[in-house]
Design a protein around this motif. Structure first.
Motif, short mmCIF file in Angstrom:
data_model
loop_
_atom_site.label_atom_id
_atom_site.label_comp_id
_atom_site.label_asym_id
_atom_site.label_seq_id
_atom_site.Cartn_x
_atom_site.Cartn_y
_atom_site.Cartn_z
N TRP A 122 -26.72 17.29 -8.89
CA TRP A 122 -27.48 17.87 -7.77
C TRP A 122 -28.90 18.22 -8.21
O TRP A 122 -29.86 17.99 -7.48
CB TRP A 122 -26.77 19.14 -7.27
CG TRP A 122 -27.52 19.82 -6.16
CD1 TRP A 122 -27.43 19.58 -4.83
CD2 TRP A 122 -28.50 20.86 -6.32
NE1 TRP A 122 -28.28 20.40 -4.13
CE2 TRP A 122 -28.96 21.19 -5.01
CE3 TRP A 122 -29.02 21.56 -7.40
CZ2 TRP A 122 -29.92 22.19 -4.80
CZ3 TRP A 122 -29.98 22.53 -7.19
CH2 TRP A 122 -30.41 22.83 -5.89
N SER A 123 -29.04 18.79 -9.40
CA SER A 123 -30.36 19.18 -9.89
C SER A 123 -31.26 17.97 -10.11
O SER A 123 -32.47 18.02 -9.85
CB SER A 123 -30.21 19.97 -11.20
OG SER A 123 -31.44 20.54 -11.58
N ASN A 126 -32.50 16.91 -6.80
CA ASN A 126 -33.45 17.89 -6.30
C ASN A 126 -34.82 17.76 -6.96
O ASN A 126 -35.86 17.89 -6.30
CB ASN A 126 -32.89 19.30 -6.51
CG ASN A 126 -33.77 20.37 -5.90
OD1 ASN A 126 -34.17 20.28 -4.74
ND2 ASN A 126 -34.08 21.40 -6.68
N HIS A 127 -34.85 17.49 -8.26
CA HIS A 127 -36.11 17.46 -8.99
C HIS A 127 -36.77 16.08 -9.02
O HIS A 127 -38.00 15.98 -9.09
CB HIS A 127 -35.89 17.93 -10.43
CG HIS A 127 -35.69 19.40 -10.56
ND1 HIS A 127 -34.44 19.97 -10.71
CD2 HIS A 127 -36.55 20.44 -10.56
CE1 HIS A 127 -34.55 21.29 -10.80
NE2 HIS A 127 -35.82 21.60 -10.72
#
Length: 240
Positions: A122-123, A126-127
């Protein structure tokens, strides 16, 4: 017969003459056979990379620590001690970086190449927008790195964000900032790939082609054996 390191299962040992708490180190044993990452990375490369190159960093780091202890105990002047700092940094960094690198790799049958899941996945989305975008960014920065060094996916614990960084020579990621934790590190020194070979059959003739400048191909293919499970474990531990 599988090629496995004959080095004792130990990550480090304490020097008999510690210098201000510093510890000498030992070559870590791999958790997989040298040939287990083929065809992405040949067993020959893995064996030389681990037994020759990493072992050299270990040997020279320990030697520099002994010399430092000797220099201090004999009261040598500051210039003699300072000369040892570059050897400690270079060889110590080589040991630290390669110890991470081996854990960043895994045979396909043991999950190598499987995309990250959970909070790290997920990170990344997101990034960077997607895993594919992250891989493209790391490949581009690794290929563009002048000379030898490393390309990293790191966690900035202070800013709570992922970051892509490159370091020169054997500098660890922490040299780019004390709050950076390495999740993945890719060695872009030539010794990581310069012996990669392909056997090409032309009619009945077998030709051995040795590739000496194939960094972009190496970066493209290494993701097939990337150990995202290990990266996820580090991420969750450092970013609860």
């Amino acid at each position: 017969m599988a090629l496995r390191s004959l080095v004792k299962k130990s990550s480090k040992f304490i020097t008999s003459q510690p210098c201000r708490g510093l510890q000498t180190v030992a070559l870590p044993e791999l958790s997989y056979d040298y040939g287990a990452l083929e065809p992405v990375i040949s067993g020959e490369i893995m064996k030389i990379h681990h037994q020759k190159h990493h072992q050299t960093y270990v040997t020279n780091y320990n030697k520099a620590l002994e010399q430092l202890h000797d220099s201090i105990s004999k009261g040598h002047d500051a210039s003699s001690t300072v000369k040892l700092q570059s050897a400690i940094k270079f060889n110590g960094g080589g040991h630290v970086n390669h110890s991470i690198f081996w854990k960043n790799l895994a045979p396909v049958q043991e999950g190598g190449g499987e995309p990250p899941k959970g909070s790290l996945g997920w990170s990344i989305d997101n990034h960077f927008g997607s895993l594919e975008a992250l891989i493209a960014k790391m490949n581009a920065e690794g290929a563009a790195l002048q000379g030898s060094g490393w390309v990293w996916l790191g966690l900035d614990k202070e800013l709570k964000k992922l970051t892509v960084e490159t370091t020169a020579n054997q500098d660890p990621l922490v040299t780019k900032g004390p709050s950076l934790v390495p999740l993945l590190g890719i060695d872009v020194w030539e010794h990581a790939y310069y012996l990669q070979a392909s056997l090409i059959l032309l009619s009945i003739v077998r030709i051995l082609v040795m590739y000496k400048n194939v960094r972009p191909d190496y970066l493209k293919n290494i993701w097939k054996v990337m150990n995202w499970k290990y990266a996820s474990e580090v991420f969750e531990k450092e970013n609860p």
